[in-house]
Design an enzyme around this catalytic site. Structure first.
Site, PDB file in Angstrom:
ATOM      1  N   TYR A  63      77.558   0.498  -3.598  1.00 55.79           N
ATOM      2  CA  TYR A  63      76.526   0.641  -2.574  1.00 55.79           C
ATOM      3  C   TYR A  63      76.853  -0.321  -1.429  1.00 55.79           C
ATOM      4  O   TYR A  63      77.391  -1.407  -1.669  1.00 55.79           O
ATOM      5  CB  TYR A  63      75.160   0.318  -3.192  1.00 55.79           C
ATOM      6  CG  TYR A  63      73.983   0.587  -2.293  1.00 55.79           C
ATOM      7  CD1 TYR A  63      73.516   1.882  -2.095  1.00 55.79           C
ATOM      8  CD2 TYR A  63      73.334  -0.463  -1.640  1.00 55.79           C
ATOM      9  CE1 TYR A  63      72.438   2.129  -1.265  1.00 55.79           C
ATOM     10  CE2 TYR A  63      72.258  -0.223  -0.805  1.00 55.79           C
ATOM     11  CZ  TYR A  63      71.807   1.075  -0.618  1.00 55.79           C
ATOM     12  OH  TYR A  63      70.736   1.317   0.215  1.00 55.79           O
ATOM     13  N   GLY A 115      75.685  -2.637   0.372  1.00 57.80           N
ATOM     14  CA  GLY A 115      75.361  -4.055   0.363  1.00 57.80           C
ATOM     15  C   GLY A 115      76.009  -4.858  -0.744  1.00 57.80           C
ATOM     16  O   GLY A 115      75.864  -6.088  -0.792  1.00 57.80           O
ATOM     17  N   LYS A 116      76.746  -4.209  -1.636  1.00 57.10           N
ATOM     18  CA  LYS A 116      77.379  -4.932  -2.738  1.00 57.10           C
ATOM     19  C   LYS A 116      78.533  -5.800  -2.249  1.00 57.10           C
ATOM     20  O   LYS A 116      79.037  -5.625  -1.142  1.00 57.10           O
ATOM     21  CB  LYS A 116      77.882  -3.932  -3.795  1.00 57.10           C
ATOM     22  CG  LYS A 116      76.781  -3.151  -4.487  1.00 57.10           C
ATOM     23  CD  LYS A 116      75.879  -4.063  -5.308  1.00 57.10           C
ATOM     24  CE  LYS A 116      74.991  -3.312  -6.295  1.00 57.10           C
ATOM     25  NZ  LYS A 116      73.934  -2.526  -5.670  1.00 57.10           N
ATOM     26  N   ASN A 117      78.985  -6.728  -3.089  1.00 53.48           N
ATOM     27  CA  ASN A 117      80.108  -7.598  -2.728  1.00 53.48           C
ATOM     28  C   ASN A 117      81.332  -6.794  -2.322  1.00 53.48           C
ATOM     29  O   ASN A 117      82.088  -7.187  -1.437  1.00 53.48           O
ATOM     30  CB  ASN A 117      80.461  -8.520  -3.893  1.00 53.48           C
ATOM     31  CG  ASN A 117      79.362  -9.526  -4.188  1.00 53.48           C
ATOM     32  OD1 ASN A 117      78.185  -9.269  -3.941  1.00 53.48           O
ATOM     33  ND2 ASN A 117      79.744 -10.677  -4.726  1.00 53.48           N
TER      34      ASN A 117
END
Length: 369
Positions: A182, A184-186
């Site tokens: 997704y 916004g993930k790292n």
């Protein structure tokens, strides 16, 4: 304004490489799966110290297919935590199995391993620990319990790309590991995406078929499958971003250390780095009984924050049929009422962190009763 997340700055820093990779896919017309996705599977599996990678369209799909590959279905039970994003539990329900909750450890926010064994019944088939916020669950006792009872361990590593437990990358510790890409993930896609990693060739064969309508080859449907395939463009984007993941992770760790120092005497509870852990700080979470007032005041000062997560899954309206009540998991419930996620990303500047910390410190004094 200090944003909670700044995806635009990250993109601008690697724009030329991203744009070239996307154009390459457009020219190749390999829009679904294809060579870029295959290469990503190999590279991400190697990054996780796993033998195989299976790219899918979301982290939720990754969890669903992992559970199906492990043979989980109607009448089975899967042990997990109520303090997680709802997808963890939804994926269990998709298979027809029943989620069985265990409370969290209040320090790490991950599953309380001392409570697992008493939750096991003759219907239990798997344990699904969540590496929450970027910190690994305490995997050694989980693996030991699972082996003793013949259970499958499926890691929900959606927030923990590159996290390590006693020097071993998460995702490759249990039987199957599941990741989300997704945005916004790292390691985030420019859209949706997910990955499953495993060392088991049979699981791999099953999940590759299940993600693509159950086909072993085109129009030869061996299983009743799903349309969970990854787009070629997302595969290409993620390959570029994977090359930067370690540098971004070190940036997050450095930012977390700065927050730790600046908030040491604030009266807030800051994250605890467990002795077995490489925490990758998907989010940097503080705790306060005055969380809601602090969030409102920070927003008024131009500082965006988040709450991960305000309602534990067992108290969500959608999951009332599971039969749990308020008070059943006190640590999860207390955390849900107190956690506040501060801005956290590699591009966050030292000056921005200082502003967030100093503003928060001053506000804590104002809202403390």
């Amino acid at each position: 304004m200090i944003p909670f997340l700044d995806l635009k700055t990250q993109y601008l820093n690697i724009k030329d490489e991203i744009d070239t990779a996307v154009l390459k896919v457009l020219e190749s017309t390999q829009f679904i799966l294809g060579s870029e996705v295959t290469a990503l599977e190999e590279e991400f599996a190697q990054y996780c110290d796993a033998d195989y990678g299976i790219a899918v369209n979301t982290g939720t799909s990754a969890l669903h297919l992992a559970l199906l590959a492990a043979g989980i279905g109607a009448g089975d039970e899967v042990i997990t935590v109520p303090f997680t994003f709802v997808a963890t539990v939804a994926a269990i329900c998709y298979t027809g199995a029943t989620p069985v909750f265990v409370d969290i450890d209040p320090v790490s926010y991950t599953i309380d391993v001392t409570q697992i064994e008493k939750a096991i019944t003759e219907k239990t088939k798997a344990i699904l620990p969540v590496h929450l916020y970027g910190q690994p669950a305490n995997m050694e006792p989980i693996i030991e319990i699972a082996r003793r009872y013949g259970l499958t361990v499926i890691e929900d590593a959606a927030q923990a790309h590159g996290a390590e437990y006693k020097g071993q990358r998460v995702g490759s510790i249990g039987d199957i590991g599941c990741f989300s890409f997704y945005p916004g993930k790292n390691l985030g896609a420019y859209g949706e995406g997910g990955m499953i990693v495993t060392n088991n060739p049979e699981y791999t064969r099953t999940m590759r078929m299940l993600r693509d309508w159950g086909q072993e080859r085109k129009y030869h449907h061996v299983l009743k499958g799903y349309n969970y395939r990854m787009d070629g463009i997302q595969g290409a984007i993620l390959r570029v971003k994977l090359r930067y993941l370690e540098a971004w992770t070190e940036g997050r760790i450095a930012n977390a250390k700065q927050y730790d120092q600046l908030l040491a005497n604030s009266g807030l509870v800051t994250p605890t780095l467990m002795p077995y852990s490489r925490h990758v700080y998907h989010v940097y979470v503080v705790r306060s009984p005055q969380r809601d007032q602090l969030q409102q005041k920070l927003n008024e000062h131009g500082i965006q924050t988040g709450i991960h997560y305000p309602i534990p899954v067992h108290l969500l309206e959608a999951y009332q049929d599971l039969g749990y009540q308020a008070g059943d998991f006190p640590h999860a419930e207390k955390a849900a009422s107190e956690v506040l996620s501060l801005p956290m990303y590699a591009e966050l500047s030292a000056a921005q962190i200082k502003t967030v910390a100093e503003t928060l410190q001053s506000l804590v004094q104002g809202v403390t009763v």
